[in-house]
Design an enzyme around this catalytic site. Structure first.
Site, PDB file in Angstrom:
ATOM      1  N   ARG A 271       3.585 -19.648 -51.693  1.00  0.00           N
ATOM      2  CA  ARG A 271       4.796 -18.682 -51.747  1.00  0.00           C
ATOM      3  C   ARG A 271       6.156 -19.445 -51.430  1.00  0.00           C
ATOM      4  O   ARG A 271       6.452 -20.194 -50.661  1.00  0.00           O
ATOM      5  CB  ARG A 271       4.486 -17.897 -50.614  1.00  0.00           C
ATOM      6  CG  ARG A 271       5.662 -16.809 -50.379  1.00  0.00           C
ATOM      7  CD  ARG A 271       5.655 -15.803 -51.451  1.00  0.00           C
ATOM      8  NE  ARG A 271       6.547 -14.570 -51.006  1.00  0.00           N
ATOM      9  CZ  ARG A 271       7.345 -13.890 -51.956  1.00  0.00           C
ATOM     10  NH1 ARG A 271       7.419 -14.000 -52.963  1.00  0.00           N
ATOM     11  NH2 ARG A 271       8.180 -12.957 -51.158  1.00  0.00           N
ATOM     12  N   GLU A 366     -22.316  -6.766 -29.323  1.00  0.00           N
ATOM     13  CA  GLU A 366     -22.987  -7.721 -28.568  1.00  0.00           C
ATOM     14  C   GLU A 366     -22.311  -8.132 -27.398  1.00  0.00           C
ATOM     15  O   GLU A 366     -22.166  -9.320 -26.828  1.00  0.00           O
ATOM     16  CB  GLU A 366     -23.307  -9.163 -29.459  1.00  0.00           C
ATOM     17  CG  GLU A 366     -24.343  -8.754 -30.639  1.00  0.00           C
ATOM     18  CD  GLU A 366     -24.620  -9.983 -31.249  1.00  0.00           C
ATOM     19  OE1 GLU A 366     -25.297 -10.879 -30.382  1.00  0.00           O
ATOM     20  OE2 GLU A 366     -25.080 -10.225 -32.418  1.00  0.00           O
ATOM     21  N   THR A 368     -18.923  -5.751 -25.357  1.00  0.00           N
ATOM     22  CA  THR A 368     -17.558  -5.698 -25.518  1.00  0.00           C
ATOM     23  C   THR A 368     -16.696  -6.564 -24.880  1.00  0.00           C
ATOM     24  O   THR A 368     -17.300  -7.286 -23.676  1.00  0.00           O
ATOM     25  CB  THR A 368     -17.069  -4.110 -25.137  1.00  0.00           C
ATOM     26  OG1 THR A 368     -17.352  -4.034 -23.549  1.00  0.00           O
ATOM     27  CG2 THR A 368     -17.879  -3.333 -25.956  1.00  0.00           C
TER      28      THR A 368
END
Length: 385
Positions: A271, A366, A368
């Site tokens: 870019r 699995e 939080t």
């Protein structure tokens, strides 16, 4: 190529095999599957043929006979392109197969583990319930002994792989009067058992190709021989598997973050604005530097915790720290990746928007982030008494 992570020849070989599969197969189908919310069945079958569904399982039980670090290396490479497929493997191996390996009888291993490890069947681990979520000890599903059979009643939620799973490992109260985590057992429930109803996959923001379904058990009968491990002592068993799963989901996080970094770096080099590639601007260059640093920190910790598991050391606290850090790291890396790409970062053609959507699940599944902090806090308080 420098072996800076001190991997063995076998580990380097399976890492290379997984990378080749991910780059030349998974990368070509992942976007179409995500857009269609389609389960990657062909890719799962190929994973079975390549040995990825039983990396840690001994050869005598149909697996590759390798270590936990090797399993982590596989999931990391696959997650560079598809967190859905990596999560399917995680749910099948770390959660679905490991209870059988750790505590199953020889008969259970031959009947259920061998086909699972060899990729002939798929496993699902049914722990989460609608009302309990992170509070695994609050299991309300019951399994009451009636003669030579257990009768299971209750419901589960967000169970990965349910639509195509052949074998369900179900956490249920075998002693309903026991308090807290006591009185819970793990039972094997084959797919076509009468009374087991598998609901429709949830319409999710994340991991659209990995199906998570509700389950209903209405007078589901299984022989008492289907208990895995000791009766009423299933909680420590599945928590051990959850710890292994936290390493595995960290591999998904690290792999996803690596995939975002690779795409963002390529974009930043190509870019051009104001006559220069945007990677030459300090604002962009510093983002890439921060992404690389966080990924490297998480990866090195992940490999070390996997080695702790392989060495038979206690690793529960370390696995929880790793899971919390790597999942949140992945979200931060995805955010930077989108920012580097600007408007194109929001377009599915450049894929980073999919990674961004998928990354959020990592801070929930699995354990939080809040539960992880609670566990780590308890560890700190006990360590520095």
């Amino acid at each position: 190529m420098e072996n800076k992570y001190f991997l063995t020849e076998d580990q380097l070989a399976i890492q290379a095999l997984a990378k080749d599969f991910a780059d030349n197969t998974v990368a070509k189908t992942v976007r179409e599957l995500d857009e269609a919310h389609a389960f990657p069945m062909e890719e799962v079958k190929m994973c079975g043929e390549l040995g990825f569904l039983g990396v840690c399982v001994p050869e005598e039980y149909g697996g590759a006979g390798m270590d936990h670090l090797s399993d982590v290396l596989v999931m990391e490479q696959i997650a560079r392109h598809s967190s859905s497929l990596a999560s399917i493997i995680d749910a099948h191996t770390s959660l679905g197969s490991m209870p059988l390996l750790h505590a199953g009888t020889e008969e259970q291993k031959q009947k259920f583990l061998v086909p699972a490890a060899s990729g002939k069947t798929l496993c699902a681990f049914a722990l989460t319930e609608p009302q309990s979520g992170s509070d695994a000890a609050a299991t309300k599903t019951t399994a009451i002994l009636d003669g030579d059979e257990y009768v299971i009643n209750g419901s589960k939620a967000f169970i990965t792989n349910s639509t195509y799973a052949d074998t369900f490992l179900v956490a249920a109260k075998t002693d309903p009067d026991a308090k807290g985590s006591r009185g819970i057992s793990v039972l094997i429930v084959p797919r076509n058992t009468p009374g087991l109803d598998i609901g429709k996959p949830e319409e999710k923001m994340s991991n659209r190709s990995s199906y998570s379904c509700p389950l209903s058990f209405q007078d589901v009968r299984v022989p008492k021989e289907n208990i895995v491990g000791e009766v009423n002592k299933g909680f420590p068993l599945f928590m051990k598997c959850v710890d292994d799963g936290r390493i595995a989901i960290s591999a998904v996080a690290v792999g996803m973050a690596q995939g975002v970094l690779e795409r963002a770096t390529k974009y930043a080099k190509e870019r051009v604005t104001f006559g220069r590639p945007i990677c030459e601007y300090q604002a962009i260059n510093h983002k890439l530097a921060e992404m690389e640093t966080e990924i490297e920190v998480a990866r090195r910790m992940m490999y070390e915790v996997a080695r702790m598991s392989d060495a038979g050391m206690k690793f529960s606290a370390e696995a929880t720290m790793l899971k919390m850090f790597s999942s949140e790291m992945c979200v931060r890396v995805c955010d930077k990746g989108v920012q580097i790409m600007g408007g194109y970062g929001l377009c599915n053609e450049y894929e980073v928007e999919r990674f961004y959507r998928d990354a959020k699940l990592l801070t929930i599944g699995e354990g939080t982030s809040e539960i992880c902090r609670m566990i780590i806090g308890r560890h700190v308080l006990s360590k520095y008494e």
